[in-house]
Scaffold this motif. Structure first.
Motif, short mmCIF file in Angstrom:
data_model
loop_
_atom_site.label_atom_id
_atom_site.label_comp_id
_atom_site.label_asym_id
_atom_site.label_seq_id
_atom_site.Cartn_x
_atom_site.Cartn_y
_atom_site.Cartn_z
N PHE A 49 14.38 0.85 -2.79
CA PHE A 49 13.32 0.19 -2.01
C PHE A 49 13.00 1.02 -0.78
N ARG A 50 11.70 1.15 -0.47
CA ARG A 50 11.27 1.87 0.72
C ARG A 50 10.07 1.14 1.35
N VAL A 51 9.96 1.26 2.67
CA VAL A 51 8.74 0.86 3.38
C VAL A 51 8.07 2.15 3.81
N GLY A 56 -2.77 5.50 3.00
CA GLY A 56 -3.15 5.02 4.33
C GLY A 56 -2.74 3.61 4.65
N ALA A 57 -2.05 2.92 3.75
CA ALA A 57 -1.63 1.53 3.98
C ALA A 57 -0.10 1.43 3.99
N GLN A 58 0.43 0.57 4.85
CA GLN A 58 1.87 0.35 4.93
C GLN A 58 2.30 -0.50 3.73
N CYS A 59 3.12 0.07 2.85
CA CYS A 59 3.49 -0.60 1.60
C CYS A 59 5.00 -0.77 1.47
N TYR A 60 5.39 -1.75 0.66
CA TYR A 60 6.78 -1.90 0.23
C TYR A 60 6.83 -1.33 -1.19
N LEU A 61 7.66 -0.32 -1.39
CA LEU A 61 7.71 0.35 -2.68
C LEU A 61 9.09 0.20 -3.32
N THR A 62 9.13 -0.24 -4.57
CA THR A 62 10.38 -0.25 -5.32
C THR A 62 10.17 0.52 -6.62
N ARG A 63 11.20 1.28 -7.03
CA ARG A 63 11.09 2.00 -8.31
C ARG A 63 11.59 1.06 -9.40
N THR A 64 10.75 0.10 -9.69
CA THR A 64 11.07 -0.96 -10.65
C THR A 64 9.82 -1.29 -11.45
N GLU A 69 10.17 1.13 -18.66
CA GLU A 69 9.68 2.47 -18.36
C GLU A 69 10.01 2.84 -16.91
N ASP A 70 9.91 4.14 -16.59
CA ASP A 70 9.92 4.55 -15.19
C ASP A 70 8.64 4.01 -14.55
N GLY A 71 8.71 3.68 -13.28
CA GLY A 71 7.51 3.18 -12.63
C GLY A 71 7.81 2.57 -11.28
N PHE A 72 6.77 2.01 -10.68
CA PHE A 72 6.86 1.48 -9.32
C PHE A 72 6.14 0.14 -9.22
N GLU A 73 6.69 -0.71 -8.35
CA GLU A 73 5.98 -1.92 -7.94
C GLU A 73 5.62 -1.73 -6.47
N ILE A 74 4.34 -1.89 -6.15
CA ILE A 74 3.82 -1.58 -4.83
C ILE A 74 3.27 -2.85 -4.21
N SER A 75 3.93 -3.31 -3.14
CA SER A 75 3.43 -4.46 -2.38
C SER A 75 2.55 -3.90 -1.27
N VAL A 76 1.26 -4.23 -1.32
CA VAL A 76 0.27 -3.64 -0.44
C VAL A 76 -0.51 -4.75 0.28
#
Length: 246
Positions: A49-51, A56-64, A69-76
């Motif tokens: 998990f990363r912030v 250009g937007a502050q996001c919460y990123l998880t490699r989930t 599959e490999d991938g990301f969930e992006i809370s924007v």
């Protein structure tokens, strides 16, 4: 929370209804997303998990992402969500496509992942669901958690039912399709099922009485009043591709 705080605990609860969620999944997820951010994605691993700033937007990123599959969930932030989706599509040069929950459902089934309300419910234990790995060593040793009496006994003695994977013939089996033994006796039911786009065959998940759960066991699956041949198989149906440290 009130009791926890009264003992000096620090906890707060916030519903992020000001944010939207995008799931970018598959082998192109990392190279496409990398165009929109500075942080090196090769150093972010499965479940990390990363912030950070994306497009250009502050996001919460998880490699989930519940696809196997490999991938990301992006809370924007919601006001940036459409722009981010458009930027992802643009940077992929047409290789990334928008899709809905139907595709996510077939992928998670191929990966052997449970869907709450189908394959997991309040009356199903982690042991029956094949999720005993989620119960930590300390919990097993100390007990004292909700359901411990039932769960610890199942760990020691084995559960009466078990979650299984199935291949089937005929039309795809769906939730609540009956599973029978070779004598036509009910031994369980399907909880999720469909056609696998990757394997080009019917797959399903369900619960059967212990003893019928071993890979290779032959069963009958009832779909719309007709009985079709099926066989128990190990899961995942399609190998997962999570990005983990080598």
């Amino acid at each position: 929370m009130k009791a926890f705080k009264s003992k000096g605990g620090d906890v707060s609860w916030h519903i992020h209804d000001e944010r939207s969620l995008l799931a970018l999944q598959g082998p192109l997820a990392a190279p496409v997303l990398q165009h929109l951010m500075k942080e090196d994605l090769s150093k972010i691993y499965f479940s990390d998990f990363r912030v950070l700033e994306i497009n250009g937007a502050q996001c919460y990123l998880t490699r989930t992402g519940y696809t196997g599959e490999d991938g990301f969930e992006i809370s924007v932030p919601s006001e940036n969500a459409v722009d981010l989706a458009k930027a992802i599509l643009d940077k992929s040069e047409g290789k990334v496509r928008l899709t809905g929950l139907g595709a996510r459902d077939s992928l998670r089934l191929e990966a052997g992942l449970c869907l709450y309300g189908n394959d997991m419910e309040q009356h199903i234990t982690p042991v029956e669901a094949g999720l005993t790995w989620a119960i930590g060593k300390r919990r097993r040793a100390e007990g004292g958690f909700l359901g411990a009496e039932v769960i610890l006994k199942q760990i020691a003695e084995g559960p009466s039912i078990r979650r299984i994977g199935l291949f089937s013939t005929g039309p795809p089996a769906r939730s609540h399709s009956e599973i029978q033994d070779d004598k036509g006796q009910n031994i369980g039911e399907v909880t999720s099922g469909g056609f696998s786009p990757c394997l080009k065959k019917n797959i399903a998940m369900g619960y059967v009485k212990s003893g019928f759960h071993k890979a290779g066991s032959k069963v009958k699956i009832v779909v719309r009043g007709k009985s079709y041949d099926g066989s128990v198989t190990k899961m995942p149906f399609v190998p997962t591709k999570y990005y983990k440290p080598t």
